[in-house]
Design a protein around this motif. Structure first.
Motif, PDB file in Angstrom:
ATOM      1  N   LEU A  16       8.811   6.607   9.217  1.00 25.91           N
ATOM      2  CA  LEU A  16       8.525   5.576   8.218  1.00 25.91           C
ATOM      3  C   LEU A  16       7.015   5.376   8.071  1.00 25.91           C
ATOM      4  CD1 LEU A  16       9.554   3.403   6.244  1.00 25.91           C
ATOM      5  CD2 LEU A  16       9.583   1.822   8.185  1.00 25.91           C
ATOM      6  N   ASP A  17       6.301   5.316   9.190  1.00 32.37           N
ATOM      7  CA  ASP A  17       4.850   5.130   9.129  1.00 32.37           C
ATOM      8  C   ASP A  17       4.167   6.321   8.440  1.00 32.37           C
ATOM      9  OD1 ASP A  17       4.925   2.606  10.272  1.00 32.37           O
ATOM     10  OD2 ASP A  17       4.562   3.348  12.316  1.00 32.37           O
ATOM     11  N   ARG A  18       4.671   7.539   8.662  1.00 30.59           N
ATOM     12  CA  ARG A  18       4.117   8.715   7.968  1.00 30.59           C
ATOM     13  C   ARG A  18       4.351   8.603   6.460  1.00 30.59           C
ATOM     14  NH1 ARG A  18       5.379  11.526  12.728  1.00 30.59           N
ATOM     15  NH2 ARG A  18       7.502  12.004  12.125  1.00 30.59           N
ATOM     16  N   LEU A  19       5.539   8.155   6.078  1.00 26.52           N
ATOM     17  CA  LEU A  19       5.843   7.957   4.661  1.00 26.52           C
ATOM     18  C   LEU A  19       4.901   6.919   4.052  1.00 26.52           C
ATOM     19  CD1 LEU A  19       7.785   8.435   2.213  1.00 26.52           C
ATOM     20  CD2 LEU A  19       9.081   6.476   3.071  1.00 26.52           C
ATOM     21  N   ILE A  20       4.674   5.835   4.753  1.00 21.48           N
ATOM     22  CA  ILE A  20       3.779   4.786   4.262  1.00 21.48           C
ATOM     23  C   ILE A  20       2.374   5.343   4.077  1.00 21.48           C
ATOM     24  CG2 ILE A  20       2.667   2.600   4.892  1.00 21.48           C
ATOM     25  CD1 ILE A  20       5.371   1.895   6.315  1.00 21.48           C
ATOM     26  N   ALA A  22       1.493   8.461   3.605  1.00 18.06           N
ATOM     27  CA  ALA A  22       1.484   9.452   2.521  1.00 18.06           C
ATOM     28  C   ALA A  22       1.494   8.782   1.157  1.00 18.06           C
ATOM     29  CB  ALA A  22       2.680  10.391   2.662  1.00 18.06           C
ATOM     30  N   ARG A  23       2.114   7.627   1.055  1.00 20.40           N
ATOM     31  CA  ARG A  23       2.191   6.912  -0.226  1.00 20.40           C
ATOM     32  C   ARG A  23       0.992   6.004  -0.475  1.00 20.40           C
ATOM     33  NH1 ARG A  23       8.499   5.243  -1.160  1.00 20.40           N
ATOM     34  NH2 ARG A  23       9.270   7.369  -1.351  1.00 20.40           N
ATOM     35  N   GLY A  24       0.091   5.959   0.463  1.00 21.90           N
ATOM     36  CA  GLY A  24      -1.147   5.246   0.202  1.00 21.90           C
ATOM     37  C   GLY A  24      -1.166   3.786   0.598  1.00 21.90           C
ATOM     38  N   GLY A  25      -0.653   3.469   1.761  1.00 21.21           N
ATOM     39  CA  GLY A  25      -0.907   2.155   2.318  1.00 21.21           C
ATOM     40  C   GLY A  25       0.074   1.048   2.012  1.00 21.21           C
ATOM     41  N   GLN A  26       1.302   1.365   1.593  1.00 20.33           N
ATOM     42  CA  GLN A  26       2.289   0.293   1.475  1.00 20.33           C
ATOM     43  C   GLN A  26       2.503  -0.294   2.862  1.00 20.33           C
ATOM     44  OE1 GLN A  26       6.046   2.204   0.712  1.00 20.33           O
ATOM     45  NE2 GLN A  26       5.643   2.320  -1.447  1.00 20.33           N
ATOM     46  N   ASN A  27       3.012  -1.495   2.898  1.00 20.70           N
ATOM     47  CA  ASN A  27       3.378  -2.032   4.204  1.00 20.70           C
ATOM     48  C   ASN A  27       4.824  -1.657   4.512  1.00 20.70           C
ATOM     49  OD1 ASN A  27       5.172  -4.082   3.100  1.00 20.70           O
ATOM     50  ND2 ASN A  27       3.320  -5.182   2.486  1.00 20.70           N
ATOM     51  N   ARG A  28       5.243  -1.888   5.730  1.00 24.01           N
ATOM     52  CA  ARG A  28       6.587  -1.499   6.153  1.00 24.01           C
ATOM     53  C   ARG A  28       7.670  -2.199   5.338  1.00 24.01           C
ATOM     54  NH1 ARG A  28       5.746  -1.485  12.711  1.00 24.01           N
ATOM     55  NH2 ARG A  28       4.836   0.615  12.841  1.00 24.01           N
ATOM     56  N   SER A  29       7.482  -3.462   5.044  1.00 22.36           N
ATOM     57  CA  SER A  29       8.501  -4.199   4.279  1.00 22.36           C
ATOM     58  C   SER A  29       8.704  -3.578   2.902  1.00 22.36           C
ATOM     59  CB  SER A  29       8.106  -5.670   4.130  1.00 22.36           C
ATOM     60  OG  SER A  29       8.181  -6.322   5.374  1.00 22.36           O
ATOM     61  N   GLU A  30       7.604  -3.267   2.211  1.00 20.96           N
ATOM     62  CA  GLU A  30       7.731  -2.672   0.877  1.00 20.96           C
ATOM     63  C   GLU A  30       8.357  -1.289   0.952  1.00 20.96           C
ATOM     64  OE1 GLU A  30       8.047  -2.541  -3.023  1.00 20.96           O
ATOM     65  OE2 GLU A  30       7.385  -4.309  -1.943  1.00 20.96           O
ATOM     66  N   ALA A  31       7.990  -0.512   1.953  1.00 16.79           N
ATOM     67  CA  ALA A  31       8.572   0.824   2.120  1.00 16.79           C
ATOM     68  C   ALA A  31      10.077   0.728   2.360  1.00 16.79           C
ATOM     69  CB  ALA A  31       7.882   1.559   3.270  1.00 16.79           C
TER      70      ALA A  31
END
Length: 138
Positions: A16-20, A22-31
């Motif tokens: 999940l943190d890698r995905l965040i 890669a997408r440019g800084g979303q937070n965990r809740s938004e992801a």
């Protein structure tokens, strides 16, 4: 908004943190909200497989790949009842982009899109299914 607590194993949290990142800084809740929305859309498609939809199929392929252009054209001709319109774009010397607008049941459109995007030398492909409500003609 509702606040919930979930437990994820370490490996899933790293993914999940890698995905965040890669997408440019979303937070965990938004992801997680984005992933839940995507999962709900998938579940809706599965539950409403027989319902009518309009699909937007886009894919990039190697136009020089042996027989690929002919196979793709034949696939669209074999499913002419699903195809409303298509557009072909030459991206560069090797790659072409096709966009097809499709109409049929969600199951038929998804199956067709899966068939096209699974062809060898189709490099990228996706389909967006948009449910449509049929209205009686007056």
């Amino acid at each position: 908004m509702q606040r919930i607590t979930i437990t994820l194993d370490d490996e899933l949290m790293q993914d999940l943190d890698r995905l965040i990142a890669a997408r440019g800084g979303q937070n965990r809740s938004e992801a997680i909200r984005d992933l839940v929305r995507a999962g709900l859309q998938q579940a809706t498609r599965e539950e409403n497989a027989g319902q009518p939809c309009v699909g937007v199929l886009s894919y990039v392929y190697d136009h020089a790949a042996r027989d690929l252009s002919r196979r793709l054209t034949n696939t669209f001709h074999d499913h002419h009842d699903l195809t409303i319109a298509s557009m072909h774009v030459h991206l560069d010397a090797e790659n072409c982009l096709e966009v097809g607008i499709l109409k049929g049941s969600m199951e038929e459109v998804q199956h067709f899109a899966d068939h096209v995007t699974a062809e060898r030398s189709v490099r990228h492909g996706s389909v967006q299914l948009i449910p449509v409500q049929s209205t009686p003609h007056e």
